[in-house]
Motif scaffolding. Structure first.
Motif, short mmCIF file in Angstrom:
data_model
loop_
_atom_site.label_atom_id
_atom_site.label_comp_id
_atom_site.label_asym_id
_atom_site.label_seq_id
_atom_site.Cartn_x
_atom_site.Cartn_y
_atom_site.Cartn_z
N SER A 1 0.82 -1.22 0.00
CA SER A 1 0.00 0.00 0.00
C SER A 1 0.85 1.27 0.00
CB SER A 1 -0.94 0.02 1.21
OG SER A 1 -0.19 0.05 2.42
N ALA A 2 2.12 1.13 0.39
CA ALA A 2 3.02 2.29 0.43
C ALA A 2 4.10 2.19 -0.64
CB ALA A 2 3.65 2.40 1.80
N GLY A 3 3.99 1.19 -1.51
CA GLY A 3 4.97 1.03 -2.57
C GLY A 3 5.01 2.21 -3.51
N ARG A 4 6.17 2.45 -4.06
CA ARG A 4 6.40 3.52 -5.04
C ARG A 4 6.10 4.91 -4.48
NH1 ARG A 4 8.04 1.19 -9.13
NH2 ARG A 4 7.66 2.39 -10.99
N SER A 5 6.18 5.05 -3.17
CA SER A 5 5.93 6.35 -2.55
C SER A 5 7.19 6.95 -1.93
CB SER A 5 4.85 6.21 -1.47
OG SER A 5 5.33 5.39 -0.41
N GLY A 6 8.32 6.28 -2.11
CA GLY A 6 9.57 6.76 -1.55
C GLY A 6 9.86 6.26 -0.15
N VAL A 7 8.97 5.44 0.40
CA VAL A 7 9.16 4.93 1.76
C VAL A 7 10.42 4.08 1.84
CG1 VAL A 7 8.20 3.43 3.56
CG2 VAL A 7 6.72 5.04 2.37
N GLY A 8 10.61 3.19 0.89
CA GLY A 8 11.78 2.32 0.91
C GLY A 8 13.07 3.11 0.89
N ARG A 9 13.16 4.09 0.02
CA ARG A 9 14.37 4.90 -0.08
C ARG A 9 14.61 5.68 1.21
NH1 ARG A 9 18.24 6.78 -3.86
NH2 ARG A 9 19.73 7.87 -2.53
N ARG A 10 13.56 6.23 1.78
CA ARG A 10 13.72 6.99 3.04
C ARG A 10 14.18 6.07 4.17
NH1 ARG A 10 10.39 11.38 4.33
NH2 ARG A 10 11.40 11.24 6.36
N LEU A 11 13.65 4.85 4.22
CA LEU A 11 14.11 3.89 5.23
C LEU A 11 15.59 3.56 5.05
CD1 LEU A 11 11.13 1.41 5.61
CD2 LEU A 11 12.24 2.64 7.48
N VAL A 12 15.98 3.28 3.81
CA VAL A 12 17.38 2.96 3.54
C VAL A 12 18.26 4.14 3.91
CG1 VAL A 12 19.07 2.45 1.72
CG2 VAL A 12 16.90 1.20 1.79
N ASP A 13 17.87 5.34 3.49
CA ASP A 13 18.66 6.53 3.81
C ASP A 13 18.78 6.74 5.32
OD1 ASP A 13 19.01 7.00 1.10
OD2 ASP A 13 17.55 8.63 1.00
N THR A 14 17.72 6.44 6.06
CA THR A 14 17.74 6.57 7.51
C THR A 14 18.72 5.59 8.13
OG1 THR A 14 15.47 7.39 7.57
CG2 THR A 14 16.32 6.43 9.61
N VAL A 15 18.70 4.35 7.67
CA VAL A 15 19.63 3.34 8.20
C VAL A 15 21.06 3.71 7.83
CG1 VAL A 15 20.32 0.91 8.12
CG2 VAL A 15 17.90 1.50 8.27
N VAL A 16 21.29 4.20 6.62
CA VAL A 16 22.63 4.60 6.20
C VAL A 16 23.14 5.74 7.08
CG1 VAL A 16 23.96 5.68 4.34
CG2 VAL A 16 22.44 3.76 3.83
N ALA A 17 22.32 6.74 7.32
CA ALA A 17 22.71 7.87 8.17
C ALA A 17 23.01 7.40 9.59
CB ALA A 17 21.62 8.94 8.17
#
Length: 171
Positions: free
Chosen positions: A95-111
């Protein structure tokens, strides 16, 4: 959900029940993507999920107060491997696919990783093209492949091993 605010935060023991629900959903929806299984984890008590949230840093993505994605960070604890960590358990609800959620999660873990380790690693099923694109776009590079890494219902799945030097050192 395009106009809803996305909030990402570290999950705590108090989030164990909602974490359990999304974790079981992930295992049921994509059994080929995880080393664990729905059958194994559905039997675990809530306390087991609480413990996971204390021994690992698990980030949750919330849209309008609903948990729609998770990603874990686990620092290796061997005396000669403490400079490395793993991104694990990544899942975003369809339901949240293709909304940038995945990228924001990855960026958060990387930071988060950049504050604690030099290198962040992950493994991803070789046939999971959307995840591979996401990780490559975030800056991860493939350093190997484990053939027949997972076996589910008699079928084997290879895993692509990826890494990122979060301290800016490159290789």
């Amino acid at each position: 959900m395009p106009h809803a605010t996305l909030d990402i935060r570290l999950l705590t023991r108090a989030d164990a029940a909602i974490y359990r629900r999304i974790r079981l959903e992930a295992l049921a929806a994509h059994p080929e993507a995880f080393a664990s299984t729905f059958a194994r984890e559905q039997e675990k008590p809530l306390a087991w999920f609480e413990e996971r949230l204390t021994i690992s840093d698990v980030f949750g993505a919330f849209i309008a107060g609903e948990l729609v994605g998770v990603a874990g960070f686990w620092r290796q604890d061997g005396p000669q491997t403490m400079h490395k960590a793993d991104l694990w358990g990544m899942y975003v609800r369809s339901s949240a696919g293709r909304s940038g959620v995945g990228r924001r999660l990855v960026d958060t873990v990387v930071a988060h990783a950049a504050k604690h380790v030099e290198k962040l690693q992950l493994s991803v099923a070789s046939q999971n093209e959307p995840a591979l694109r996401l990780y490559r776009a975030a800056g991860f590079v493939e350093y190997g492949r484990e053939v027949k890494a997972l076996k589910q219902n008699g079928r084997y799945f290879d895993e692509v091993l990826m890494e990122m030097f979060v301290d800016g050192s490159g290789k």
